[in-house]
Design an enzyme around this catalytic site. Structure first.
Site, PDB file in Angstrom:
ATOM      1  N   ILE A 156     -78.114 -10.699  -0.399  1.00 16.82           N
ATOM      2  CA  ILE A 156     -77.416 -10.055   0.713  1.00 16.82           C
ATOM      3  C   ILE A 156     -77.004 -11.166   1.673  1.00 16.82           C
ATOM      4  CG2 ILE A 156     -78.427  -7.758   0.486  1.00 16.82           C
ATOM      5  CD1 ILE A 156     -80.420  -8.398   2.620  1.00 16.82           C
ATOM      6  N   ASP A 157     -75.972 -10.940   2.420  1.00 15.35           N
ATOM      7  CA  ASP A 157     -75.402 -11.964   3.293  1.00 15.35           C
ATOM      8  C   ASP A 157     -76.396 -12.428   4.354  1.00 15.35           C
ATOM      9  OD1 ASP A 157     -73.023 -11.773   1.918  1.00 15.35           O
ATOM     10  OD2 ASP A 157     -72.110 -10.403   3.372  1.00 15.35           O
ATOM     11  N   ARG A 158     -76.198 -13.650   4.809  1.00 14.90           N
ATOM     12  CA  ARG A 158     -77.078 -14.231   5.823  1.00 14.90           C
ATOM     13  C   ARG A 158     -77.221 -13.356   7.062  1.00 14.90           C
ATOM     14  NH1 ARG A 158     -75.676 -19.990   8.228  1.00 14.90           N
ATOM     15  NH2 ARG A 158     -75.596 -20.386   6.015  1.00 14.90           N
ATOM     16  N   PRO A 159     -76.139 -12.819   7.639  1.00 17.57           N
ATOM     17  CA  PRO A 159     -76.321 -12.028   8.865  1.00 17.57           C
ATOM     18  C   PRO A 159     -76.911 -10.639   8.624  1.00 17.57           C
ATOM     19  CG  PRO A 159     -73.983 -12.252   8.348  1.00 17.57           C
ATOM     20  CD  PRO A 159     -74.734 -13.049   7.324  1.00 17.57           C
ATOM     21  N   THR A 160     -77.146 -10.278   7.368  1.00 20.48           N
ATOM     22  CA  THR A 160     -77.624  -8.941   7.029  1.00 20.48           C
ATOM     23  C   THR A 160     -79.128  -8.939   6.810  1.00 20.48           C
ATOM     24  OG1 THR A 160     -75.521  -8.541   5.910  1.00 20.48           O
ATOM     25  CG2 THR A 160     -77.327  -7.042   5.388  1.00 20.48           C
TER      26      THR A 160
END
Length: 123
Positions: free
Chosen positions: A53-57
């Site tokens: 999952i993406d870093r900011p998520t």
């Protein structure tokens, strides 16, 4: 940033990834603190990411304890029968869509530049 182990068994580990942390190293971030390293150091064994999952998520990330289990789970996630649900928390007043306020749920078919991800073809 604390990483919580949610589940462990003989085949996989589920962890809660905080926002702001990469799942694994990349060419763009070769020396950064990453989730894979933290969990591996905590458990003392090799791990194989099942997905990212993406870093900011923030969210749940699965790691398999063998490459065979990782491949099997990745195949299951690619199956058209797999249902993926995402929960988003938003602040503010929902936008009006054709005069109707979106109040409860939004159902969208994911596509990137005309590529239908469910059908794996260009639309």
């Amino acid at each position: 940033m604390t990483v919580s182990l949610l589940h462990t068994d003989d085949d996989l580990v589920a962890v809660s990834k905080p926002a702001g942390l990469l799942v694994h190293r990349s060419e763009l971030a070769p020396d950064r603190d990453v989730l894979l390293q933290r969990v591996r150091d905590s458990l003392g064994q090799r791990l194989y990411p099942v997905h990212r999952i993406d870093r900011p998520t923030s969210g749940i990330v699965l790691f398999a304890l063998s490459s065979e289990n990782a491949a099997s789970l990745q195949g299951s996630l690619r199956s058209p029968d797999t249902i993926k649900e995402y929960l988003a928390l938003a602040r503010g007043v929902p936008l009006l869509v054709q005069g109707v306020r979106m109040a409860h749920s939004i159902s969208l078919s994911l596509s990137i530049s005309g590529y239908d991800m469910r059908r794996r073809r260009t639309t």
